[in-house]
Design a protein around this motif. Structure first.
Motif, short mmCIF file in Angstrom:
data_model
loop_
_atom_site.label_atom_id
_atom_site.label_comp_id
_atom_site.label_asym_id
_atom_site.label_seq_id
_atom_site.Cartn_x
_atom_site.Cartn_y
_atom_site.Cartn_z
N ARG A 18 48.36 34.23 37.29
CA ARG A 18 48.32 35.66 38.05
C ARG A 18 47.24 35.90 38.75
O ARG A 18 46.94 36.94 39.38
N THR A 19 46.25 35.05 38.60
CA THR A 19 44.82 35.04 39.21
C THR A 19 44.74 34.33 40.42
O THR A 19 44.83 33.29 40.47
N LYS A 74 41.73 38.67 42.64
CA LYS A 74 43.17 39.40 42.51
C LYS A 74 44.16 38.84 41.40
O LYS A 74 44.08 37.91 41.41
N ILE A 93 47.83 39.70 40.16
CA ILE A 93 49.05 40.28 40.63
C ILE A 93 49.86 40.65 39.23
O ILE A 93 49.75 39.98 38.04
N ASP A 94 51.05 41.26 39.52
CA ASP A 94 51.78 41.65 38.35
C ASP A 94 51.00 42.03 37.10
O ASP A 94 51.15 41.64 35.76
N VAL A 95 50.29 43.42 37.30
CA VAL A 95 49.38 43.65 36.28
C VAL A 95 50.09 44.23 34.90
O VAL A 95 51.06 44.85 35.16
#
Length: 110
Positions: free
Chosen positions: A24-25, A35, A37-39
């Motif tokens: 997700r990085t 960045k 995503i989907d924190v």
């Protein structure tokens, strides 16, 4: 993580006390931008960027706090009882900041 020097520094990112979120990085702008995503709440913490070239290095720590609206851990369920029976209602919620839980019976606080 914007750092200007000659020769151009190499930038690396770390999460203090853990790993960067796997899968997700993403890095943009020649590694200057991290960045995620989907924190999720687990992504809260201190992130460190280090810029290094042959003349030395510099680092900066960025604190990230993930806020979350209240959500159910265990949602209350309807309960049907006969007179004289005992019943238990369970309501478990979480969020950031931690939500306050209030109980009402027919709209009136208990």
């Amino acid at each position: 993580c914007f750092c200007f020097s000659r020769p151009t520094p190499v930038i690396r990112w770390f999460k203090e006390g853990g790993e960067l979120p796997a899968n997700r990085t993403f890095f943009e702008n020649f590694m200057k931008t991290l960045k995620i995503i989907d924190v999720s709440e687990a992504d809260s913490g201190n992130y460190k960027c280090i810029a290094r070239n042959i003349l030395g290095s510099v680092q900066h720590v960025i604190s990230v706090t993930v806020k979350a609206a209240p959500y159910w851990i265990t949602a209350p369920r309807n309960l049907v009882l006969s007179p004289g029976e005992d019943g238990t209602l369970i309501c478990r919620a979480n969020g950031n900041p931690k939500p306050n839980i209030s109980w009402l019976a027919n709209g009136v606080p208990i």
